[in-house]
Motif scaffolding. Sequence first.
Motif, PDB file in Angstrom:
ATOM      1  N   SER B  99      43.856   6.283  30.029  1.00 26.95           N
ATOM      2  CA  SER B  99      43.370   7.574  29.528  1.00 26.95           C
ATOM      3  C   SER B  99      42.446   7.361  28.339  1.00 26.95           C
ATOM      4  N   GLN B 142      44.391  15.014  31.931  1.00 24.82           N
ATOM      5  CA  GLN B 142      45.611  14.547  32.602  1.00 24.82           C
ATOM      6  C   GLN B 142      46.642  15.671  32.739  1.00 24.82           C
ATOM      7  N   ASP B 218      41.536  12.431  35.256  1.00 25.28           N
ATOM      8  CA  ASP B 218      42.735  11.713  34.803  1.00 25.28           C
ATOM      9  C   ASP B 218      43.930  12.129  35.652  1.00 25.28           C
ATOM     10  N   GLU B 219      44.462  11.198  36.407  1.00 30.42           N
ATOM     11  CA  GLU B 219      45.647  11.421  37.236  1.00 30.42           C
ATOM     12  C   GLU B 219      45.599  12.727  38.020  1.00 30.42           C
TER      13      GLU B 219
HETATM   14 MG    MG Z   1      47.187   8.524  30.753  1.00 28.26          MG
END
Ligand code: MG
Lengths: 298, 294, 249, 352, 387
Positions: B99, B142, B218-219
């Motif tokens: 991240s 995220q 992010d994810e």
């Molecule tokens: Mg992360």
Amino acid sequence: MLDNISILFQAPIFAVDLLVQGLLIGGIFVLAAYGLALVWGVMNVKNLAQGDMVILGGYVAYQCTLWGMHPIIALPIAFMLLFALGWGIYATIIRRVVDRDMFTSLLATFGLSLLIQQALNLRFGPEVKIAESGFGTLDFGDLTIPAIRFVGLGLAAVLAVGLVLFMRNSRMGQAIRATAQDPRAARVLGINTDRVYAFTYALNAAICGAAGVLVAMIWNIQPFYGIVHSIRAFIIVTAAGLGNLPGVVVAGFGLGVWENYSGFIFGAEFAVAAVVIVLVLVLMVRLFQMYRVRQVVR
Amino acid sequence: MSDNEHEVSVTVSEARISGYGSGGVETVISVEEVVKQVEAIADGPDQARIDALAGPDPYLSIEHLKAGYGKMQILHDFSLKVGKGQSCCLIGPNGAGKSTVLHSIFGFTNIFSGKVDVGGQDVTHYSSNEKLKNAGIAYILQDKSVFGGMTVEENLWMGGYLKETTAEAKEAAEKIFEKYPRLAARRNHQAKVLSGGERRLLEISRALVMEPEVLLVDEPSIGLEPRFIDMVFEILDDLQRVEGKTILMVEQNAKKGLEFADIGYVLVSGQTAMAGTGEELLANPEVGRLFLGG
Amino acid sequence: MSGNLIEVRGVSKSFGGVVANKGVSIDVAEGGITGLIGPNGSGKTTLFNSIVGYHPIDEGSIQFKGREISKLRVPEIARLGLLRTFQQTRIYSKMDCMKNMLISVSHRDEGLGTMFGSMRDRETEEFAEELLEFVGLYQKRFLIAGELSFGQQKLLEFAMALMNRPEVLLLDEPTAGINPTLINGLIDRLKRANEQFGITLFVIEHNMRVIMNLADRISCLAHGELLATGTPDEIQNDPRVVDAYLGAH
Amino acid sequence: MSPRKLDLSIYGALIAAGILVPLLAPAFTSQMAVLWLMVLMAVTWDMTGGQMGYNSLGNITFFGIGMYASAVVQIGLVYDVAEYTSAFGAIKVDFTEDQYWTGLFLGIGFGGVMATIFAMIVGPFMLGLRGPYFAIGTLGLAVAVAEMVSGWRYVGGGSGISMPVFPGAAGTGSLVFYILLFALAILSHLVVRAVLKTRFGLAINAIRDDEDKAEAMGIHTTRYKVIAWMIPAFFMGMAGAVFGNMSGFIEPLEVAFPTATFGIFMVAMALLGGKGTIWGPVLGAILFHIIKEVTWTHLLGWQWVALGAIIIINIVYFQQGILGWAQDRWPALFGLTVDERMTRTGQAEAAE
Amino acid sequence: KVDGDTIILGSAISLTGKYSTNGIHAQNGYELGVKMINDNGGVTVGGKSYKFKVVYYDDESTPARGAQLAERLINQDGVKYMLGPYSSGLTKAIAPVTEKYKIPMVEAEGASRSLFTQGYRYLFAVLSTSEQYLASSIALAAEIAEQNGKKASDVKVAMAFENDPFSLDVRAGVVEDAAKYDMKIVIDDKLPRDLSDMTSTLTKVKALKPDLLVVSGHSKGAATAGRQISELKISTPMIAMTHCEAAKVVEKYGADAMEGLLCPTQWAETLSYKDDLFGTAAEYDALFKKTFEGYKTVPYQSAQATAAVMVWKDAFERANSFDTEALRDAIADTNMTTFYGGIKFSPEGNNIAKPMVLRQIQDGEYKVVAPVKWASSKARHPRQPKY
Ligand SMILES: [Mg+2]
Ligand SMILES: Nc1ncnc2c1ncn2[C@@H]1O[C@H](COP(=O)(O)OP(=O)(O)OP(=O)(O)O)[C@@H](O)[C@H]1O
Ligand SMILES: Nc1ncnc2c1ncn2[C@@H]1O[C@H](COP(=O)(O)OP(=O)(O)OP(=O)(O)O)[C@@H](O)[C@H]1O
Ligand SMILES: [Mg+2]
């Protein structure tokens, strides 16, 4: 106490009188509380200097009368001056306490409050000052209401409507709302949150300044009166619940009316206690509501 | 129980179950151990390898980046290149700094040294609105980042905050609604009532309002139910292949991520341990053992 | 296995207009590992919250060891030995790991004596150390918990739950956002906790690899209603579950 | 130096200073007495504010309640309180020395007990509030109680109440009150420190870090919270009783319930030194008091400006307080380290 | 303390906080007294001429602080001769301290009667005690009622007093005198400290139509009351209020609106008191206005502060000593006439040689209307304000 209540029933005109007077001053309470709700909600800053900014606005009006202007003219002037001052305070102090735990902002603004009080004291002295509007009094039979109170309510309403429209429709207003909900997400969308914060704080100061001009015309000002206005603003915002702007309006007017009635019924010495006890009661009621219905935790 | 398990993972589910799918759970290694073992097999890709992976037309490049939070440095001499229209996936153990790479590109970290370059512009010290406006970088966070108190529509308008006029922003929002009827159906609902998957969709499409060239994701699949995971990857796929966006993503669901991406980087302790095409990494048994859960 | 530890019967819960649970009935068998799956927003977390007492339920009953608990409050339920972890990890972030463990002991019966008693008796400390070792955090025991990585915090939270010696442990997505390799370790420990300490587990998961390997019975929720219950194999092959949740290629 | 030894030597130094200063500089006795009062306030405030995360703006209520409770006891021993107050001081109170001393000690004890009982009664309600609502709720409580007392005829209302005059020679009075406040300050610190070492300490720390988690783990949060508020209440009540006698004249808003001064100062002091630490509040109180007294002497008329500026600078640049900052710099000194004797293998084995 | 040729007096005074307006008036009074004495030969003790100097601390208008500062003046600064603080509350807090250290204090601003029932030996006040402030207005109301053919017991009294030691003392005097005439008290409100709105009390006044309204609350109370009486057009025929001059009500709200207001005063420049140093009251008034800018009327708070300094000079010269005991005795024997009026202390320490006077605002001027001996003009009744 019972005597006093019976007066209200025997001569209902005075009940009306208290109600009207209360509503009229409530408008001013709403302004300062609205500003507080804004900085509290958007930046999570609990501004203890709120009342001192109000008083500062009042002194702008006073200074203007010294220069021979009518205090109404001071309203835009105070608005702009305090906007600039708010921006400056943000840049030097508040910027560093945003995002910190609540006590940091509370204490920093307490320090600020002391500074403003003393600066005013050194400049204007501790005496009570007023900015005389010369509007006289309106008579409605037994009801005698200072005209300035109506003017004040009108101006407060104009200001409040302007604010609501601004928040709803302008881009800055939208950015403020978005930042309030999630500052990091707002930044990802290209919103300059630092500027939003600065603007919000400055706007709050400006609103307080305008409210202060009305206070100086309607009551009187003194360097150390700020705390009373701060406490009122906190009571209103707390009672309304954070983020509940219509609630702020209702609570503001409610407080104005309640102050007058409780002063009448319990005697002026218990007016402050009556107001604060209402705050504590509101908090308690909310607590009991939440006793079973807790916030869901993920 | 355990022999049956093995069977399930390899034969039945692998083919059918979407989302995280299933697999064996025998490999039990601690993070420290992963780090140690990766360090042992790390090839520390050289510049030539990085260049080769990105192809002839690199669009996003990070050179010798040292960055972190406050005084603490998290990324140590990190380099990365992604070609135009390519997708790249970062994988690695928790706390590796994945991240942080995205944060650094977007300017949420302290950059001590190094350079970030997008489409030929040095964007290292751009402010976040310049990043979006001038360099066309959009970032999908995220964790949950919709504005819950605003309607779906308003959320999309906020996505167009940097447009010249409000009208333009609204126009762009309409285009999005045309594309995703699922969102259009809920345009006047408050965003907080959306289900997890719809939120993710809103977040992604909101990032598209400004028509960015580079997407940082992010994810994308965290906390999502299996079918939504597929949906999100389909959307990303569409963006890359059809619209030619450049995508840099982080994914804990490494198998999915590597299957999707053109190139993959394995991050450990703020450094690149390995880099390769998605297939290469997927095929690498060590990567499989250490990051895909056996 | 000897019967059910938790019996949820016809529980409904709605928030304003949103129906989060509707007539849900689920059994958690003593000594077993029960799984709970379902699409996003299907009401899994809500059901957990209802069981551990975060909010009142609209109708239905929840029994723990034959005792009605749907009117009890969070700490009371926790003291009965029914513990949960959170979807987002929650640990005491400014205290070191050891203290996190020590304060997590059971508070079932507590008087002034124990309140102001020392926490440093050998027995408790040893148990805490043992558990930290069990989850692989022994070495970090004097580190401030907030400085652990995300995965380690999850492990610590798990160890804290064990420290409390609960009878049932409700885990809300214990592996979300955790590295796949680490997930394996976590599954291993969950199983060992179940076997060694005899703790009954009730687990929410989106990760099929985890839930299929872990649970011996799985329930699936959809739109707040119970869709199916069965063994992992049955669930995986149940067309309704595939349709509503798993999805097929 | 081990933390324990360090603590012992700090106690030694404080006690030595407490004994020596009035001997060496008797002129400073009453200022020093106020210093100890400040220490007590900061230390006990930190119990709930720093250690439990419940930032009270209303602890001053206990101070006032203690003060009035002791006044009623002390005067009530000899006179009818209502008569005494309604006469606007037309009755001159005369106490024999015995009556004075009995009254004083009964009053101090009673002050502490009344404040504690008050905390026990309002605690479950107030402590249900969280974060800023708790702060504002307690502030509201303090203001409300102060206003009610100043409207209550029995204790003199707004015209206050005069305390019995100290019977001894000039100067001995301040020495006696000095000793009392000094002893209370040290005692309160010892108690707070001892209590923090028990399960109680861990529990309130846990409540500070995450109350929902603590509840979910079965901790009796309400019970802990209320007790954690009763301890400061007890000491504040006794301190209030002593301070009322020291002042000689109790006026409700300014002496008994000084919300805007002592009420805020105690928070500022704890923050200055570092909240949530054992010695931070003590350090903060000492520094704050010295700064305050110096500016009061040398910056007459500007002292509040200086105080405001100091608070702002403190908050803006020194957010964790002096000890918090030191703790960050030298964690080893505060026992915040990984055990270095451990080897890495312990970890690997456990994971196998 | 004596430092070379300077005699050091000490005072904790309210320079900030809610009493600071009057605290500063008092400080100005002290300073003018000191300046005139120093400029006119100083204080002669043992054949040598000394100058006065006052050490001030700011008590922030809080009693606790005042008591601490008194200790500090005595203990740390070695001050042996004290001047008083402003207000009864502060004096109540400081008197036990000076008493304990046997330090004589001449005070000019603490009027509460209770100060003089405690048997303090070292406390002397140059002013009249507070229960006398508004009591004369009750007598006046009774007199007028009888002139108009009504009974004194028919008079309805409304009271609004600040909830502080001074005003409550004033109230006690009013209550006592009203009881003497058997008058009916219809409103008995206490005003909070930070008062800026007394609408609810005045609404009661409108509802109950009393014959006499008495108000007391230092300068702020007077400022608020003056303004709202005018705004709400209160028609009560007789209104008496303390601190009119200090609050500058005429300057602020106009002579028309304030017409007929009764204002008690310890001193007025129109009175025919005089002494050698300042000359007549009027001359003092002129000098004060010349020395300190911004005063249109000189508040009596300043005049009495000056008088307190004069008491010290007189005492030093008569005692011819720096010994505190000797000085105490000398002060107790004071019997002098000043521009402020006669000063002679009762055994309890209050000044019994000077009455309180009641002035009425008539066409924007303060005219003494009672007691008759000093009256320069007849009381106008009922008030006829033009709002
Ligand atoms: Mg992360
Ligand atoms: N805001 C922050 N301040 C200080 N340190 C941080 C911050 N955010 C992350 N870190 C630290 O930086 C390191 C890398 O964090 P990062 O979030 O990049 O990890 P990640 O690879 O994304 O892990 P995950 O898979 O758990 O999301 C971690 O050690 C973390 O503790
Ligand atoms: N406090 C609340 N107020 C209003 N609606 C709520 C509340 N809590 C949950 N909901 C709604 O109830 C439904 C069920 O939510 P819940 O959190 O139980 O889902 P879940 O199954 O845990 O989903 P996920 O897998 O995404 O965590 C959702 O539609 C959610 O929006
Ligand atoms: Mg959930």
